[in-house]
Design an enzyme around this catalytic site. Structure first.
Site, PDB file in Angstrom:
ATOM      1  CE  LYS A 105      -9.838  -5.503   4.678  1.00 46.75           C
ATOM      2  NZ  LYS A 105     -10.050  -6.212   3.505  1.00 46.75           N
ATOM      3  CG  ASP A 125     -12.196  -4.878   0.915  1.00 47.75           C
ATOM      4  OD1 ASP A 125     -11.191  -4.521   0.184  1.00 47.75           O
ATOM      5  OD2 ASP A 125     -12.350  -5.332   1.786  1.00 47.75           O
ATOM      6  N   GLY A 144      -4.821 -11.238  -5.433  1.00 48.56           N
ATOM      7  CA  GLY A 144      -5.782 -10.033  -5.405  1.00 48.56           C
ATOM      8  C   GLY A 144      -5.061  -8.771  -5.375  1.00 48.56           C
ATOM      9  CB  SER A 203      -0.855  -0.005   1.214  1.00 45.04           C
ATOM     10  OG  SER A 203      -1.813  -0.851   0.963  1.00 45.04           O
TER      11      SER A 203
END
Length: 278
Positions: free
Chosen positions: A69, A106, A244, A19
């Site tokens: 999350k 997401d 992903g 990230s």
């Protein structure tokens, strides 16, 4: 001269994260000065770490990954519709009045990666979702919105899978099955691994019979964490399989646009991350 805006990603573990690099590459497209750091926070320390970052550290926004999350959603003062639906958040933003807003990118990021980058048609697919935690909840609704015909949810803790199916509330399209019955539930043409097994170096022990003749297999994790699932998919003769990384880039782009009001070009960033590091 003003200080660069401060951003971060929270997770545990967090050493694998791409990230910071992604957001720096996005920022370079618009000549935006920012700092972006990876913060490792154990679950019991997460709330305090977020408070420290946003209040004492003057943070502007944060991405949130495993296993925080659900906690990020609970911490927020206001929540987007996508976050409310999922009951989890992967983006926290400090509002002008100091309150925290939660969002979940997401599902949108996954669908965009599958359909736009990889050219997958999700319509009328019979889908198997492995896992029912925050990651699974973040993508389930978006995949159904994209036209998936049926969704079967399997989780090691059956009650968690049942809770997700109940929250979706479409019994004609969504069902749950027991993990121990995986060898007997037939085959699927879209299989999404939303478990944390790869990150935690655990084996899923999946039977090859799950993979249909035109199956697309996708692991929400990327890098080393996705290798075991992708190896299983290849051994089972899946038609196509993906990790992903593209989803990560797309969800990051949504967060970047939310924070900066400008949407970055994701493809050059995705390609840069695919290049081997020396």
């Amino acid at each position: 001269m003003s200080q660069p805006s401060r951003y971060a990603v929270f997770g545990h573990p967090i050493g694998h994260t791409q990230s910071p690099r992604i957001h720096q590459l996005f920022a370079a497209q618009f000549d935006i000065a920012l700092t972006y750091e990876a913060i490792d926070a154990a679950p019991e320390a997460f709330a305090e770490a977020v408070q420290r970052f946003f209040v004492a550290g003057n943070g502007r926004g944060a991405n949130v990954t495993l296993p925080h999350k659900g906690a990020a959603f609970a911490l927020a003062d206001e929540r987007s519709e996508a976050a409310m639906r999922a009951g989890s958040a992967n983006v926290l933003t400090r509002l002008a009045d100091g309150r925290l807003a939660a969002h979940n990118t997401d599902g949108a990021g996954l669908v965009r990666d599958l359909t736009e980058r990889h050219g997958a048609d999700l319509r009328d697919r019979d889908m198997l979702l492995l896992g029912a935690g925050g990651a699974a909840r973040g993508v389930a609704w978006s995949l159904l919105d994209a036209g998936v015909a049926s969704l079967t949810i399997v989780n090691r803790t059956a009650a968690t899978a049942d809770a997700l199916a109940d929250a979706i509330g479409e019994p004609a399209r969504v069902r749950t099955r027991y993990w121990q019955d995986l060898a007997d539930i037939g085959s699927f043409d879209l299989i999404i691994n939303a478990t944390s097994a790869g990150v935690l170096h655990q084996s899923l022990g999946l039977p090859f019979s799950l993979v249909g003749t035109r199956a697309v297999c996708y692991d929400l994790a990327y890098g080393a964490a996705a290798v075991p699932f992708l190896a299983w998919a290849q051994a089972a003769d899946a038609h196509r399989s993906f990790d992903g990384l593209g989803m990560l880039v797309e969800t990051a782009a949504d967060a970047f646009e939310l924070w900066h009001g400008q949407r970055p070009d994701t493809e050059p960033v995705y390609q840069a991350l695919r290049q081997p590091t020396v």
